[in-house]
Enzyme design. Sequence first.
Site, PDB file in Angstrom:
ATOM      1  N   PHE A   1      32.393 -33.739  32.930  1.00  0.00           N
ATOM      2  CA  PHE A   1      32.940 -33.188  34.296  1.00  0.00           C
ATOM      3  C   PHE A   1      34.134 -32.976  34.533  1.00  0.00           C
ATOM      4  CE2 PHE A   1      30.942 -37.486  35.151  1.00  0.00           C
ATOM      5  CZ  PHE A   1      31.976 -38.226  34.838  1.00  0.00           C
TER       6      PHE A   1
ATOM      7  N   HIS B   1      32.595 -43.101  42.449  1.00  0.00           N
ATOM      8  CA  HIS B   1      32.752 -44.652  42.840  1.00  0.00           C
ATOM      9  C   HIS B   1      33.087 -45.205  41.191  1.00  0.00           C
ATOM     10  CE1 HIS B   1      28.355 -46.470  42.427  1.00  0.00           C
ATOM     11  NE2 HIS B   1      28.766 -45.703  41.366  1.00  0.00           N
TER      12      HIS B   1
ATOM     13  N   TRP C   1      33.639 -46.474  29.810  1.00  0.00           N
ATOM     14  CA  TRP C   1      33.268 -45.419  29.257  1.00  0.00           C
ATOM     15  C   TRP C   1      33.477 -45.324  27.603  1.00  0.00           C
ATOM     16  CZ3 TRP C   1      29.977 -44.186  32.649  1.00  0.00           C
ATOM     17  CH2 TRP C   1      30.136 -44.418  33.876  1.00  0.00           C
TER      18      TRP C   1
ATOM     19  N   ASP D   1      24.134 -30.354  39.200  1.00  0.00           N
ATOM     20  CA  ASP D   1      24.076 -31.793  39.041  1.00  0.00           C
ATOM     21  C   ASP D   1      24.938 -32.115  37.871  1.00  0.00           C
ATOM     22  OD1 ASP D   1      23.504 -34.391  39.448  1.00  0.00           O
ATOM     23  OD2 ASP D   1      21.211 -34.197  39.110  1.00  0.00           O
ATOM     24  N   VAL D   2      26.217 -32.595  38.650  1.00  0.00           N
ATOM     25  CA  VAL D   2      27.530 -32.863  37.609  1.00  0.00           C
ATOM     26  C   VAL D   2      27.180 -34.579  37.241  1.00  0.00           C
ATOM     27  CG1 VAL D   2      30.059 -33.012  37.666  1.00  0.00           C
ATOM     28  CG2 VAL D   2      28.704 -31.365  39.230  1.00  0.00           C
ATOM     29  N   GLY D   3      27.186 -34.815  36.169  1.00  0.00           N
ATOM     30  CA  GLY D   3      26.926 -35.909  35.528  1.00  0.00           C
ATOM     31  C   GLY D   3      25.471 -36.225  36.146  1.00  0.00           C
ATOM     32  N   GLY D   4      24.638 -35.542  35.921  1.00  0.00           N
ATOM     33  CA  GLY D   4      23.132 -35.749  36.438  1.00  0.00           C
ATOM     34  C   GLY D   4      22.320 -36.757  35.663  1.00  0.00           C
ATOM     35  N   GLY D   5      22.762 -37.279  34.588  1.00  0.00           N
ATOM     36  CA  GLY D   5      21.962 -38.296  33.857  1.00  0.00           C
ATOM     37  C   GLY D   5      20.875 -37.543  33.086  1.00  0.00           C
TER      38      GLY D   5
ATOM     39  N   ASP E   1      25.880 -32.982  31.563  1.00  0.00           N
ATOM     40  CA  ASP E   1      26.234 -34.578  31.117  1.00  0.00           C
ATOM     41  C   ASP E   1      26.411 -34.500  29.549  1.00  0.00           C
ATOM     42  OD1 ASP E   1      26.274 -37.334  31.056  1.00  0.00           O
ATOM     43  OD2 ASP E   1      24.927 -37.418  32.727  1.00  0.00           O
TER      44      ASP E   1
END
Length: 339
Positions: free
Chosen positions: A235, A253, A140, A182-186, A207
């Site tokens: 997030f 994941h 990251w 939408d958490v970290g929804g791109g 995001d």
Amino acid sequence: MPQCVFVGHNDNDADALRRRAGLATPMALRVAVTLGLPDRLLGGGAAADRLAVELDVSPVALDLLLGHLTTLGVMERTSTGYRTTEYGANLCADADHGFTNILLRLDSAAGRAELAFVELAHSIATGQAAYPRRYGQDFWADLAEHPHLRKSFDRQMTLRFHEQIPRIVANFDWSQFSTIVDVGGGRGTLLAAILTAHPPMHGHLVDLPPTAADARNTFSAHNLDDRTEVTAGSFFDPLPAGADAYLLVDILHDWDDEHAHRILARCVEAAHPTGRVLVIEPVGGQRATTEMDLAMLVIHGGHERRIDEFRTLASAHGLALDTVTELTDQRCLLEFSRP
């Protein structure tokens, strides 16, 4: 001295294993895609020496690469040089929506990450990610430092869901929620599809800034500006409060338990008292592959969690697992609530 005893062994088996272990072919394919050879050699093709001048590479070495690609059936020899075969055209930039191409490019996030597999022994010995050992910082941090890697990663995430989105939308009752974060929804592709299928619903995407800007464009393109909000942020920070559902798609994941706990804690902190946390990703033993388990280990220091591991992770935040829905051949949806 102890001796190995091979049961049912024959020379063909040993040869097959050697070929599987060889690095020449996977690296040749990656270098070919990175150089753009499948696209450059479509149609009439070209001579290796002329192409070497265009690419500023060694003509002798390029001819060796093209020779191996010919052995693989990706290229074929012509009277004037080499050209891409029908089989090799699957590696072109516009084939397969570009997904295969972006996965193999050495200058993309995915292609760069896979090179961390050369440090697999380190991950097996320590249980830690190999990516920082190879590149000096985690995945990251690398994306944050190199905008082209972030851009390719966002595109990779969008393309990865391209064919699965209709099934994800159809195989779960999204209509039970009036608001969803939408958490970290791109880039917002999945959320846009869910909202389009359920007109009364409102959505909020969170995001990082560059990706959040792309999500705004996605929602505008789907005429969803009046039913969507976008927050540029992490997030790990406080999330928009009071929604009916908090959606985590291929998020947990990517993180070890310590960071996964922080993400879930933010969802629970923000959710309506009767709100749900929805996790969509491969599940160990059900929809995850052993290859992906190793990729998660090498890149992120994790693995694809099994159902019991998700239960344990969530229970620390007062969440109970209500249902597990097999959405596609690759992903499940786990629905959590507070009893």
